[in-house]
Design a protein around this motif. Structure first.
Motif, short mmCIF file in Angstrom:
data_model
loop_
_atom_site.label_atom_id
_atom_site.label_comp_id
_atom_site.label_asym_id
_atom_site.label_seq_id
_atom_site.Cartn_x
_atom_site.Cartn_y
_atom_site.Cartn_z
N SER A 56 0.93 -1.16 -0.06
CA SER A 56 -0.04 0.05 -0.12
C SER A 56 0.77 1.31 -0.11
O SER A 56 0.40 2.34 -0.50
N SER A 57 2.13 1.27 0.61
CA SER A 57 2.92 2.40 0.42
C SER A 57 3.96 2.47 -0.69
O SER A 57 4.64 3.27 -0.91
N GLN A 58 3.87 1.33 -1.44
CA GLN A 58 4.65 1.14 -2.70
C GLN A 58 3.96 1.84 -4.14
O GLN A 58 2.81 2.17 -3.98
N GLY A 59 4.80 2.08 -4.89
CA GLY A 59 4.10 2.35 -6.47
C GLY A 59 4.90 1.81 -7.66
O GLY A 59 5.78 1.05 -7.14
N GLY A 60 4.38 2.09 -8.61
CA GLY A 60 5.00 1.57 -9.99
C GLY A 60 5.08 0.09 -10.03
O GLY A 60 4.15 -0.48 -9.59
N GLN A 61 6.21 -0.29 -10.65
CA GLN A 61 6.35 -1.57 -11.23
C GLN A 61 6.39 -2.43 -9.86
O GLN A 61 5.67 -3.72 -9.83
N ILE A 62 7.01 -2.08 -8.77
CA ILE A 62 7.03 -3.00 -7.46
C ILE A 62 5.75 -3.31 -7.04
O ILE A 62 5.38 -4.43 -6.68
N ARG A 63 4.70 -2.30 -7.39
CA ARG A 63 3.35 -2.48 -6.82
C ARG A 63 2.50 -3.37 -7.54
O ARG A 63 1.93 -4.42 -7.41
N LEU A 64 2.80 -3.35 -8.91
CA LEU A 64 2.13 -4.21 -9.89
C LEU A 64 2.66 -5.69 -10.03
O LEU A 64 1.75 -6.62 -9.74
N ASP A 65 3.90 -5.95 -9.60
CA ASP A 65 4.48 -7.17 -9.32
C ASP A 65 3.74 -7.87 -8.16
O ASP A 65 3.41 -8.91 -8.15
N GLY A 66 3.90 -6.92 -6.94
CA GLY A 66 3.25 -7.23 -5.84
C GLY A 66 1.84 -7.76 -5.90
O GLY A 66 1.34 -8.77 -5.28
N GLU A 67 0.98 -7.02 -6.55
CA GLU A 67 -0.31 -7.43 -6.70
C GLU A 67 -0.59 -8.58 -7.30
O GLU A 67 -1.47 -9.43 -6.94
N ALA A 68 0.35 -8.75 -8.41
CA ALA A 68 -0.02 -10.16 -9.23
C ALA A 68 0.38 -11.39 -8.06
O ALA A 68 -0.11 -12.29 -8.12
N GLU A 69 1.62 -11.00 -7.30
CA GLU A 69 1.84 -12.41 -6.49
C GLU A 69 1.16 -12.38 -5.34
O GLU A 69 0.64 -13.36 -4.79
N VAL A 70 0.06 -11.42 -4.85
CA VAL A 70 -0.86 -11.39 -3.88
C VAL A 70 -2.17 -12.28 -4.59
O VAL A 70 -2.54 -13.04 -3.94
N LEU A 71 -2.39 -11.87 -5.67
CA LEU A 71 -3.39 -12.66 -6.31
C LEU A 71 -3.11 -14.34 -6.47
O LEU A 71 -3.76 -15.04 -6.36
N GLU A 72 -1.92 -14.47 -6.97
CA GLU A 72 -1.37 -15.89 -7.01
C GLU A 72 -1.48 -16.45 -5.86
O GLU A 72 -1.86 -17.79 -5.66
N LEU A 73 -1.38 -16.00 -4.70
CA LEU A 73 -1.33 -16.64 -3.38
C LEU A 73 -2.58 -17.11 -2.91
O LEU A 73 -2.77 -18.13 -2.40
N VAL A 74 -3.70 -16.42 -3.45
CA VAL A 74 -5.12 -16.89 -3.12
C VAL A 74 -5.84 -17.29 -4.09
O VAL A 74 -7.13 -17.50 -3.97
N ARG A 75 -5.33 -17.33 -5.38
CA ARG A 75 -6.21 -17.92 -6.46
C ARG A 75 -6.79 -19.01 -6.24
O ARG A 75 -6.16 -19.97 -5.83
N GLY A 76 -7.99 -19.31 -6.69
CA GLY A 76 -8.86 -20.63 -6.43
C GLY A 76 -9.14 -20.76 -4.94
O GLY A 76 -9.93 -21.78 -4.82
N HIS A 77 -9.12 -19.76 -4.17
CA HIS A 77 -9.47 -19.85 -2.50
C HIS A 77 -10.43 -18.69 -2.27
O HIS A 77 -9.94 -17.70 -2.01
N PRO A 78 -11.72 -19.11 -2.38
CA PRO A 78 -12.76 -18.31 -2.14
C PRO A 78 -12.53 -17.15 -0.90
O PRO A 78 -12.57 -15.87 -0.98
N PHE A 79 -12.37 -17.79 0.23
CA PHE A 79 -12.07 -17.03 1.32
C PHE A 79 -11.03 -15.94 1.27
O PHE A 79 -10.92 -14.79 1.62
N GLY A 80 -9.75 -16.59 0.71
CA GLY A 80 -8.80 -15.62 0.61
C GLY A 80 -9.01 -14.48 -0.26
O GLY A 80 -8.60 -13.56 -0.24
N LEU A 81 -9.99 -14.81 -1.26
CA LEU A 81 -10.28 -13.62 -2.41
C LEU A 81 -11.10 -12.63 -1.58
O LEU A 81 -10.86 -11.67 -1.90
N VAL A 82 -11.85 -13.10 -0.61
CA VAL A 82 -12.63 -12.12 -0.23
C VAL A 82 -11.69 -11.34 0.76
O VAL A 82 -11.84 -10.13 1.09
N VAL A 83 -10.63 -11.87 1.42
CA VAL A 83 -9.97 -11.08 2.25
C VAL A 83 -9.19 -10.09 1.40
O VAL A 83 -8.85 -9.00 1.98
N VAL A 84 -8.45 -10.55 0.29
CA VAL A 84 -7.91 -9.62 -0.54
C VAL A 84 -8.84 -8.32 -1.12
O VAL A 84 -8.49 -7.39 -1.04
N VAL A 85 -10.06 -8.61 -1.44
CA VAL A 85 -11.03 -7.61 -1.86
C VAL A 85 -10.91 -6.66 -0.80
O VAL A 85 -11.07 -5.60 -1.00
#
Length: 177
Positions: A56-85
């Protein structure tokens, strides 16, 4: 470990089941094997939440890469997706919240949670007239950037609609300049 297996042996003896000396250990290992996936999924959700807080305090490419990593951590797990949203929405990371919400919709689970989050996060366009009203309300409250973004999305979904095109004029819906 010896204390836990001893306690299990005692518990089984109280209910009238005699286990061999290794029975408590086997029972405990079976329980851990059954609960293991839940612990693993929970640890990934917790890791995603911490990663989100750091991003949340980052920006640019670091943030984009981190967002992709966060999504990959919870992909396919509905409860994890709810938490991320929820976390992404709370921290103003709209793109990540949208992606996680779409992924949650694809899973088809936690429908009540999905509807609640979609309502809080901003529903998808329903009709052109409803979008025009929503854009006007956003402008009235001073959220011009969000109104412009919603108008652009509505124009993609409903190209050439007169009510939406009228909002492109500087004066809004009344046509005054």
């Amino acid at each position: 470990m010896r204390y836990v297996t001893g306690m299990l042996d005692t518990l089984f003896q109280l209910i009238g089941v005699q286990l061999p000396s290794w029975g408590g250990t086997v029972f405990l290992l079976c329980i851990l094997a059954l609960l293991g996936p839940f612990f693993y999924r929970n640890s990934r959700t917790k890791k995603a939440r911490k990663k989100l807080q750091a991003l949340s305090s980052q920006g640019g490419q670091i943030r984009l890469d981190g967002e992709a990593e966060v999504l990959e951590l919870v992909r396919g797990h509905p409860f994890g997706l709810v938490v991320v949203v929820e976390e992404a929405h709370k921290r103003g990371m709209r793109r990540l919240a949208d992606q996680a919400l779409e992924e949650l919709e694809r899973t088809g689970k936690h429908r009540d949670q999905y509807r609640r989050l979609a309502r809080e996060h901003g529903e998808k366009p329903t009709t052109a007239a409803a979008e025009a009203i929503a854009v006007e309300r956003l402008r009235e409250t001073g959220l011009d950037a969000r109104a412009q973004l919603r108008l652009e999305k509505a124009l993609v979904k409903f190209p050439g609609h007169p009510e939406l095109l009228a909002l492109l004029l500087p004066g809004g819906t009344d046509g005054e300049e």
